[in-house]
Design a protein around this motif. Structure first.
Motif, short mmCIF file in Angstrom:
data_model
loop_
_atom_site.label_atom_id
_atom_site.label_comp_id
_atom_site.label_asym_id
_atom_site.label_seq_id
_atom_site.Cartn_x
_atom_site.Cartn_y
_atom_site.Cartn_z
N ASN A 32 1.17 -1.57 -0.45
CA ASN A 32 -0.13 0.33 -0.10
C ASN A 32 0.35 1.54 -0.32
O ASN A 32 0.76 2.07 0.84
CB ASN A 32 -0.90 -0.08 1.01
CG ASN A 32 -2.57 0.88 1.09
OD1 ASN A 32 -2.60 1.24 0.06
ND2 ASN A 32 -3.25 1.16 2.32
N LEU A 33 1.74 1.21 -0.68
CA LEU A 33 2.51 1.99 -0.35
C LEU A 33 3.24 2.39 -2.37
O LEU A 33 3.08 2.15 -2.86
CB LEU A 33 4.17 1.68 -0.20
CG LEU A 33 4.14 1.78 0.62
CD1 LEU A 33 5.77 1.30 1.51
CD2 LEU A 33 4.25 2.99 2.26
N TYR A 34 3.35 4.04 -2.36
CA TYR A 34 3.59 4.47 -4.17
C TYR A 34 5.10 4.86 -3.50
O TYR A 34 5.89 5.20 -2.76
CB TYR A 34 2.91 5.66 -4.03
CG TYR A 34 1.44 5.29 -4.52
CD1 TYR A 34 1.21 4.69 -5.64
CD2 TYR A 34 0.43 5.83 -3.78
CE1 TYR A 34 -0.08 4.62 -5.90
CE2 TYR A 34 -0.72 5.54 -4.25
CZ TYR A 34 -0.97 5.10 -5.73
OH TYR A 34 -2.44 4.93 -5.27
N VAL A 35 5.97 4.35 -4.62
CA VAL A 35 7.55 4.70 -5.03
C VAL A 35 7.86 6.46 -4.28
O VAL A 35 6.72 7.42 -4.72
CB VAL A 35 8.25 4.74 -6.82
CG1 VAL A 35 9.63 5.59 -7.00
CG2 VAL A 35 7.94 3.69 -7.15
N GLY A 36 8.26 6.40 -3.46
CA GLY A 36 9.29 7.86 -3.15
C GLY A 36 8.78 7.96 -1.70
O GLY A 36 9.60 8.36 -0.59
N GLN A 37 7.14 6.90 -1.76
CA GLN A 37 6.89 6.77 -0.21
C GLN A 37 8.39 6.01 0.96
O GLN A 37 8.00 6.11 1.79
CB GLN A 37 5.79 6.52 0.50
CG GLN A 37 4.60 7.77 -0.41
CD GLN A 37 3.45 7.02 -0.55
OE1 GLN A 37 2.62 5.66 -0.87
NE2 GLN A 37 2.19 7.88 -0.07
N ASP A 38 8.38 5.49 -0.28
CA ASP A 38 9.04 4.08 1.31
C ASP A 38 10.66 5.08 1.14
O ASP A 38 11.63 4.81 2.21
CB ASP A 38 9.84 3.38 0.26
CG ASP A 38 10.17 3.41 -1.59
OD1 ASP A 38 10.18 4.68 -2.30
OD2 ASP A 38 11.26 2.71 -1.56
N ASN A 39 11.03 6.25 0.18
CA ASN A 39 12.24 6.54 0.97
C ASN A 39 11.90 7.72 1.83
O ASN A 39 12.96 8.43 3.16
CB ASN A 39 12.94 7.45 -0.49
CG ASN A 39 12.99 6.45 -1.31
OD1 ASN A 39 13.89 5.81 -1.42
ND2 ASN A 39 13.45 7.46 -2.09
N LEU A 40 10.50 8.04 1.73
CA LEU A 40 9.84 8.62 3.58
C LEU A 40 10.02 8.43 4.26
O LEU A 40 10.27 9.23 5.63
CB LEU A 40 8.74 9.92 2.57
CG LEU A 40 8.14 11.21 4.25
CD1 LEU A 40 7.11 11.61 3.04
CD2 LEU A 40 7.73 9.89 4.64
N LEU A 41 9.67 7.21 4.35
CA LEU A 41 9.35 6.86 5.45
C LEU A 41 10.88 5.84 6.36
O LEU A 41 11.55 5.81 7.06
CB LEU A 41 8.64 4.88 5.22
CG LEU A 41 7.38 5.47 5.42
CD1 LEU A 41 6.48 3.94 4.27
CD2 LEU A 41 6.76 5.46 6.18
N SER A 42 11.58 6.12 5.45
CA SER A 42 13.16 5.28 5.74
C SER A 42 13.76 6.47 6.34
O SER A 42 14.33 6.07 7.17
CB SER A 42 13.71 5.37 3.99
OG SER A 42 15.60 4.73 4.26
N VAL A 106 9.43 -3.51 3.32
CA VAL A 106 10.07 -3.07 2.26
C VAL A 106 11.30 -2.60 2.11
O VAL A 106 12.66 -2.61 0.96
CB VAL A 106 10.22 -0.96 2.45
CG1 VAL A 106 10.82 -0.13 1.76
CG2 VAL A 106 8.33 -0.95 2.61
N GLY A 107 12.05 -3.30 3.22
CA GLY A 107 13.89 -3.47 3.11
C GLY A 107 13.73 -4.75 1.81
O GLY A 107 14.41 -5.47 1.34
N ILE A 108 13.06 -5.32 2.72
CA ILE A 108 13.16 -7.03 1.07
C ILE A 108 12.67 -6.68 0.20
O ILE A 108 13.47 -7.44 -0.31
CB ILE A 108 11.77 -8.31 2.22
CG1 ILE A 108 12.61 -8.74 3.43
CG2 ILE A 108 11.53 -8.91 1.32
CD1 ILE A 108 11.50 -10.15 3.51
N LYS A 109 11.00 -5.80 -0.49
CA LYS A 109 11.28 -5.11 -1.39
C LYS A 109 12.13 -4.41 -2.54
O LYS A 109 13.17 -5.29 -3.47
CB LYS A 109 10.17 -4.24 -1.87
CG LYS A 109 8.87 -4.79 -0.99
CD LYS A 109 8.48 -5.42 -1.79
CE LYS A 109 6.88 -6.36 -1.21
NZ LYS A 109 6.46 -7.87 -1.96
#
Length: 141
Positions: A32-42, A106-109
C-alpha cells in the motif's frame, strides 16, 4: 562511433530506470505504498520527529510533493503529525506502529529489486559498476 555508443548508453539507462520503476512500483503497491513514500519512511526509520521541511531537504523534493506524501501516508495510518511542544508553529512527523512495521518488508522489496537487477553479474563486475555509477553521479553534480 562515439556518439552512437553514448546514445546507446543513455537509452539503456533510460530503459533500465523505467523498467525498475515499474517493477518496484508494483512491488510497493503490495504494501500500500507508492514509489518515493518508501524513501520518506526510510528517513523516519532512522529517526522520526522531523519537520516536513527536513523531509523536503532529505528527499530533494518540492514542499507540495512532500505534503501530498505525508497526507497519504497519514491517511493510510503509517505516520502521524504532531505540533512541536516548544514551538507550536512547527509540525513534526512521527511513525505509527503500522509505519514501523513496514521497515522490514520494504527492505526485502529493496533487496529483491536489486538482486533481480544484478542477477548473474559477478562480484567484481558489481564493484566496477558501482564505481562507474558513482563517477557518473559525480559528473552530473
Amino acid at each position: 562511433m562515439k556518439d552512437t555508443v553514448d546514445c546507446d548508453i543513455r537509452q539503456s539507462l533510460d530503459r533500465i530506470s523505467s523498467q525498475m520503476r515499474r517493477n518496484y512500483s508494483e512491488s510497493l503497491r503490495e504494501l500500500n505504498l507508492y514509489v518515493g513514500q518508501d524513501n520518506l519512511l526510510s528517513r523516519l526509520w532512522s529517526g522520526d520527529g522531523v519537520t516536513q521541511m527536513q523531509l523536503c531537504e532529505h528527499l530533494k523534493c518540492e514542499p507540495p510533493t512532500v505534503t501530498n506524501m505525508v497526507k497519504t501516508l497519514e491517511q493510510n495510518g503509517f505516520i502521524h503529525r504532531k505540533r512541536d511542544e516548544q514551538d507550536a508553529r512547527v509540525v513534526r512527523i512521527f511513525l505509527t506502529d503500522k509505519g514501523r512495521e513496514l521497515e522490514e518488508p520494504v527492505g526485502i522489496k529493496w533487496r529483491q529489486q536489486q538482486e533481480k537487477l544484478l542477477n548473474s553479474i559477478t562480484a567484481e563486475d558489481r564493484l566496477l559498476l558501482k564505481q562507474l555509477l558513482k563517477q557518473m553521479e559525480n559528473n552530473l553534480l
